[in-house]
Scaffold this motif. Structure first.
Motif, PDB file in Angstrom:
ATOM      1  N   LYS A 299      22.381 -11.903  46.802  1.00  0.00           N
ATOM      2  CA  LYS A 299      21.072 -11.836  47.648  1.00  0.00           C
ATOM      3  C   LYS A 299      19.941 -10.888  47.174  1.00  0.00           C
ATOM      4  N   ASP A 300      20.595 -10.007  46.076  1.00  0.00           N
ATOM      5  CA  ASP A 300      19.744  -8.993  45.653  1.00  0.00           C
ATOM      6  C   ASP A 300      18.697  -9.508  44.726  1.00  0.00           C
ATOM      7  N   GLN A 301      17.557  -9.567  45.319  1.00  0.00           N
ATOM      8  CA  GLN A 301      16.351  -9.885  44.668  1.00  0.00           C
ATOM      9  C   GLN A 301      15.961  -9.235  43.493  1.00  0.00           C
ATOM     10  N   ASN A 302      16.012  -8.014  43.359  1.00  0.00           N
ATOM     11  CA  ASN A 302      15.941  -7.432  42.034  1.00  0.00           C
ATOM     12  C   ASN A 302      16.780  -7.764  40.993  1.00  0.00           C
ATOM     13  N   LEU A 303      18.259  -8.067  41.274  1.00  0.00           N
ATOM     14  CA  LEU A 303      19.009  -8.281  40.237  1.00  0.00           C
ATOM     15  C   LEU A 303      18.954  -9.848  39.744  1.00  0.00           C
ATOM     16  N   ARG A 304      18.315 -10.599  40.826  1.00  0.00           N
ATOM     17  CA  ARG A 304      18.048 -11.990  40.500  1.00  0.00           C
ATOM     18  C   ARG A 304      16.946 -11.900  39.540  1.00  0.00           C
ATOM     19  N   PHE A 305      15.933 -11.103  39.723  1.00  0.00           N
ATOM     20  CA  PHE A 305      14.570 -10.873  39.151  1.00  0.00           C
ATOM     21  C   PHE A 305      14.834 -10.558  37.706  1.00  0.00           C
ATOM     22  N   GLN A 306      15.858  -9.678  37.310  1.00  0.00           N
ATOM     23  CA  GLN A 306      16.218  -9.176  36.247  1.00  0.00           C
ATOM     24  C   GLN A 306      16.956 -10.418  35.154  1.00  0.00           C
ATOM     25  N   LEU A 307      17.552 -11.475  35.794  1.00  0.00           N
ATOM     26  CA  LEU A 307      18.172 -12.453  35.072  1.00  0.00           C
ATOM     27  C   LEU A 307      17.045 -13.452  34.833  1.00  0.00           C
ATOM     28  N   SER A 308      15.971 -13.715  35.589  1.00  0.00           N
ATOM     29  CA  SER A 308      15.018 -14.587  35.466  1.00  0.00           C
ATOM     30  C   SER A 308      14.128 -14.073  34.183  1.00  0.00           C
ATOM     31  N   LEU A 309      13.993 -12.665  34.277  1.00  0.00           N
ATOM     32  CA  LEU A 309      13.094 -11.987  33.168  1.00  0.00           C
ATOM     33  C   LEU A 309      13.843 -12.195  31.825  1.00  0.00           C
ATOM     34  N   ALA A 310      15.265 -11.917  31.869  1.00  0.00           N
ATOM     35  CA  ALA A 310      16.035 -12.283  30.701  1.00  0.00           C
ATOM     36  C   ALA A 310      16.055 -13.529  30.193  1.00  0.00           C
ATOM     37  N   SER A 311      16.070 -14.542  31.069  1.00  0.00           N
ATOM     38  CA  SER A 311      16.028 -15.840  30.584  1.00  0.00           C
ATOM     39  C   SER A 311      14.611 -16.422  30.011  1.00  0.00           C
ATOM     40  N   TYR A 312      13.481 -15.602  30.642  1.00  0.00           N
ATOM     41  CA  TYR A 312      12.185 -15.836  29.831  1.00  0.00           C
ATOM     42  C   TYR A 312      11.984 -15.136  28.557  1.00  0.00           C
ATOM     43  N   LEU A 313      12.634 -14.140  28.350  1.00  0.00           N
ATOM     44  CA  LEU A 313      12.620 -13.328  27.133  1.00  0.00           C
ATOM     45  C   LEU A 313      13.559 -14.184  26.095  1.00  0.00           C
ATOM     46  N   ALA A 314      14.853 -14.502  26.662  1.00  0.00           N
ATOM     47  CA  ALA A 314      15.356 -15.432  25.695  1.00  0.00           C
ATOM     48  C   ALA A 314      14.715 -16.715  25.103  1.00  0.00           C
TER      49      ALA A 314
END
Length: 389
Positions: free
Chosen positions: A233-248
């Motif tokens: 439920k940690d939104q910052n952790l979730r956002f970091q994975l979303s950003l990683a997906s975008y970068l990849a």
């Protein structure tokens, strides 16, 4: 050196990113967009979240399946015209976003069948159809790519649509949409993004810009995937994975992928294995296959996996092997904690389809940029467990 790099997508990223949706609609003169999503997200009321930030009339299509096809694209194309829409907003995972790309391409080129424009590597720019991408997973990176993958049921094949004109105009990375993603799906899609980044960095069409995106993605995934599994439920952790997906996604869209995806596409088409699961099963065997030609590049990756001390004390010749072992350990942790499938042996009907899978993989365009030449026998060896699993 000569290379090309395309990333025209405007990114609205972070907490409350969706609050900018209305403004972007005005910027692109969207007064009646078509929202495309799937039935699961609709039932989970994701569209209600979108509606809070969208103050224009819209039409809604909710029937995109998990393994979308050319027929779904053509159905939505007709619906868009009937509803007199003026833009596309895709809300969902890779299947939804890739389907939307096919619809946008059909609309922009005013064609009646998606097959009329499949295979055109130099497809010209057509009409401007505003296209917004709102991913609900952290894996495909489809919001950043020039690629869409859809199935052709009659041919039992995965078809790739590749054109710079299918990149979204605006992408919204809001952790609100990924916070409730199931843990197994979180793991599967994140490994998909990790494979995108690793293959983008190690394929023959890599370039300095794609390298930068790829390495940033690897770093973010290694730092945030397991913590997200433990604190979903940690939104910052979730956002970091979303950003990683975008970068990849941006990385591999400009450098392409390799053997993991070539076999993975075939495995998905024949055995109906979810794409992220196929990546989880194939990553280690394919890295071992490529090890002799990619040892320097794989060695670099160890540092970006966050293993600075291990990198410092490992002899240079052993860095690549250490990289593989670190990734293998991560996969086993995910298997133990969320039951992520990581073994080809778990596919009950694999043996009876090996020949078909190998032939399809051999014809997959992703092999063109794999650093190591791949034969039919090589693919058979990988599928039969010669490199593990």
């Amino acid at each position: 050196m000569y290379f090309e790099f395309i990333n025209k997508t405007k990114l609205c990223a972070g907490e409350h990113a969706l609050s900018h949706l209305e403004y972007e609609c005005h910027q692109y003169h969207m007064k009646h967009p078509l929202i495309i999503t799937d039935e699961v997200l609709y039932q989970l009321k994701y569209i209600d979240i979108i509606k809070k930030y969208l103050f224009v009339d819209y039409s809604l299509y909710t029937h995109v399946p998990v393994d979308s096809s050319i027929h779904v694209i053509e159905d939505i194309h007709k619906f868009y015209i009937e509803e007199e829409c003026d833009g596309v907003i895709a809300v969902g995972g890779g299947s939804v976003l890739d389907t939307a790309k096919g619809v946008v391409l059909m609309l922009s080129h005013e064609c009646d069948s998606i097959e009329d424009i499949l295979g055109f590597e130099d497809l010209k720019k057509g009409l401007d159809i505003p296209f917004f991408a709102i991913p609900s997973t952290s894996g495909t990176g489809s919001e950043a790519t020039c690629v869409a993958v859809v199935s052709h049921p009659e041919k039992q094949a995965k078809l790739e649509i590749i054109s710079q004109h299918v990149q979204s105009d605006v992408a919204f990375l809001d952790p609100l949409l990924t916070t409730n993603l199931p843990l197994k799906t979180t793991a599967s899609t994140s490994i998909d993004a990790l494979v995108h980044a690793i293959e983008a960095y190690s394929c023959s069409q890599k370039n300095p810009l794609s390298d930068t995106y790829a390495m940033s993605a690897i770093s973010l995934i290694s730092q945030n995937l397991l913590p997200t599994i433990h604190k979903p439920k940690d939104q910052n952790l979730r956002f970091q994975l979303s950003l990683a997906s975008y970068l990849a996604g941006a990385a591999f869209s400009n450098s392409m992928v390799g053997i993991v995806h070539a076999i993975g596409h075939a495995l998905g088409a024949v055995c109906h294995i979810p794409h992220g699961d196929a990546m989880s099963m194939l990553l280690i065997p394919c890295m071992k296959f490529n090890l002799d030609v990619n040892h320097e590049l794989y060695g670099d990756i160890l540092l970006y996996l966050g293993e600075k001390e291990l990198y410092a004390k490992t002899p240079h010749k052993q860095l690549a092997q250490q990289t593989i072992e670190v990734i293998e350990k991560l996969l086993h942790q995910l298997h133990d904690e969320v039951q992520l499938p990581i073994s080809l042996s778990s596919i009950s009907d694999l043996n009876e389809h090996i020949e078909d899978i190998a032939q399809r993989a051999l014809n997959d365009g992703a092999l063109i940029v794999n650093q190591k030449y791949v034969t039919h026998e090589d693919i058979i060896n990988i599928l039969e467990g010669y490199y593990g699993y």
